[in-house]
Scaffold this active site. Sequence first.
Site, PDB file in Angstrom:
ATOM      1  N   GLY A   1       0.827  -1.207   0.000  1.00 41.40           N
ATOM      2  CA  GLY A   1       0.000   0.000   0.000  1.00 41.40           C
ATOM      3  C   GLY A   1       0.856   1.249   0.000  1.00 41.40           C
ATOM      4  N   ASN A   2       0.254   2.387   0.296  1.00 40.99           N
ATOM      5  CA  ASN A   2       1.004   3.639   0.416  1.00 40.99           C
ATOM      6  C   ASN A   2       0.323   4.547   1.430  1.00 40.99           C
ATOM      7  OD1 ASN A   2      -0.836   5.622  -1.053  1.00 40.99           O
ATOM      8  ND2 ASN A   2      -0.595   4.000  -2.599  1.00 40.99           N
ATOM      9  N   HIS A   3       0.949   5.689   1.719  1.00 41.10           N
ATOM     10  CA  HIS A   3       0.495   6.545   2.822  1.00 41.10           C
ATOM     11  C   HIS A   3      -0.598   7.547   2.449  1.00 41.10           C
ATOM     12  CE1 HIS A   3       3.330   5.026   5.702  1.00 41.10           C
ATOM     13  NE2 HIS A   3       4.344   5.246   4.878  1.00 41.10           N
ATOM     14  N   SER A   4      -1.189   7.431   1.270  1.00 41.00           N
ATOM     15  CA  SER A   4      -2.240   8.384   0.904  1.00 41.00           C
ATOM     16  C   SER A   4      -3.386   8.342   1.920  1.00 41.00           C
ATOM     17  CB  SER A   4      -2.789   8.044  -0.487  1.00 41.00           C
ATOM     18  OG  SER A   4      -3.943   8.810  -0.751  1.00 41.00           O
TER      19      SER A   4
ATOM     20  N   ALA B   1      -3.818   7.650  -5.162  1.00 38.88           N
ATOM     21  CA  ALA B   1      -2.434   7.187  -5.237  1.00 38.88           C
ATOM     22  C   ALA B   1      -2.480   5.710  -5.609  1.00 38.88           C
ATOM     23  CB  ALA B   1      -1.728   7.401  -3.908  1.00 38.88           C
TER      24      ALA B   1
END
Length: 227
Positions: free
Chosen positions: A33-36, A100
């Site tokens: 995943g990512n930090h969006s 994102a």
Amino acid sequence: HHFFDHNLPLKGKKALVTAGPTYEAIDPVRFIGNHSSGKMGFAIAASLVAQGASVQLISGPTHLDTPQGVERLSVISAQQMFQFAQDYFNKADIIVMSAAVADYTPVSVAEQKIKKHDDTFQILLQKTTDILGTLGKQKTDRQTLVGFALETNDELQNAKEKLARKNLDFIVLNSMRDQGAGFAGDNNKVTILGKDGMEEAFPLKSKREVADDIVQLIVQHQSAING
Ligand code: CTP
Ligand code: CA
């Protein structure tokens, strides 16, 4: 004859907004995943509603409440986000892709939880579909298409390249350099580039104010192309 309501300039317009991260499954309990946070996209959805648009929000996993008046569809992966965005695209007058989206996803998802063995471990990834790039190829003259860019180097040049390559009307370049701007916070500092050569650097503002700046450009673009 079109009735133009100055208080609600986007009345009768349909908007599609993507927001948040995507999660790409590795096994039943893990993902990439990512930090969006999704905050920017949710603010844009709220701002579009405030101007009279009917808004379909397609969101990856976030902890945010759905803004008043926004219809929300929750998705997990880039593939799901692409399918729903593609389904809604033709109906939309305004498309803002702030999600994102993962650029790569595991080639296969393990059916059982992966056990640890060796000291190193590799996961083979394959490219996801570029949602914005794919929709850009299908864009018609009545649609306003807006993308985002997150860059750490050669920001303006990279953003201009994305604007052209993805056939966008506007690209919103997130500044990574400024204190208090970015993924998790409530503030953002952006430069907006237009297809017609416009380039405007905005000061640090709340995400809702940044959203209102973006939506103001959308309102102008829609009235220029649709009268
Ligand atoms: N985007 C998308 N689908 C993807 C990847 C990105 O729709 N699979 C969209 C994002 O929502 C954003 C824009 O494309 O509006 C730019 O995303 P960004 O990650 O900055 O650019 P990429 O084209 O993915 O290129 P790179 O990450 O290599 O810079
Ligand atoms: Ca990317």
